[in-house]
Write an enzyme that holds these catalytic residues in place. Sequence first.
Site, PDB file in Angstrom:
ATOM      1  N   PHE A  56     -43.901 -23.802 -18.589  1.00  0.00           N
ATOM      2  CA  PHE A  56     -44.688 -24.930 -18.094  1.00  0.00           C
ATOM      3  C   PHE A  56     -46.179 -24.649 -18.213  1.00  0.00           C
ATOM      4  O   PHE A  56     -46.615 -23.508 -18.315  1.00  0.00           O
ATOM      5  CB  PHE A  56     -44.319 -25.276 -16.642  1.00  0.00           C
ATOM      6  N   CYS A  57     -46.927 -25.743 -18.214  1.00  0.00           N
ATOM      7  CA  CYS A  57     -48.384 -25.694 -18.219  1.00  0.00           C
ATOM      8  C   CYS A  57     -48.866 -26.823 -17.320  1.00  0.00           C
ATOM      9  O   CYS A  57     -48.132 -27.264 -16.444  1.00  0.00           O
ATOM     10  CB  CYS A  57     -48.926 -25.810 -19.643  1.00  0.00           C
ATOM     11  N   GLN A  58     -50.057 -27.308 -17.526  1.00  0.00           N
ATOM     12  CA  GLN A  58     -50.564 -28.372 -16.674  1.00  0.00           C
ATOM     13  C   GLN A  58     -50.075 -29.758 -17.098  1.00  0.00           C
ATOM     14  O   GLN A  58     -49.608 -30.527 -16.282  1.00  0.00           O
ATOM     15  CB  GLN A  58     -52.097 -28.354 -16.651  1.00  0.00           C
TER      16      GLN A  58
END
Length: 109
Positions: A78-80
Amino acid sequence: MAGAPTVSHPELRSLLAAGRARLFDVRSREEAAAGTIPGALNIPVSELESALQMEPAAFQALYSAEKPKLEDENLVFFCQMGKRGFQATQLARGLGYTGYGKVWLLAGK
């Protein structure tokens, strides 16, 4: 990112509670230092390919965590906003991580 495998927040909570998922925060170290999901391992997407190709002992020494196995299920990147998480999932798939499972896109947070 159409076609990217995703996991819902409730499903992720359930997988984590059962110890059946590993979280990888693929944002920069600075972004992760400002706050991340508890238990997530930060490996910036820019170094993920080399990290996933390391020998297990080198991975352990650098990241203080066990290197994921090719057959591990539910490796959640995941990231932003989802772009780097999607890239990470595609990268893992290309390296043979066949059980990787899901990408969690944080945009819906």
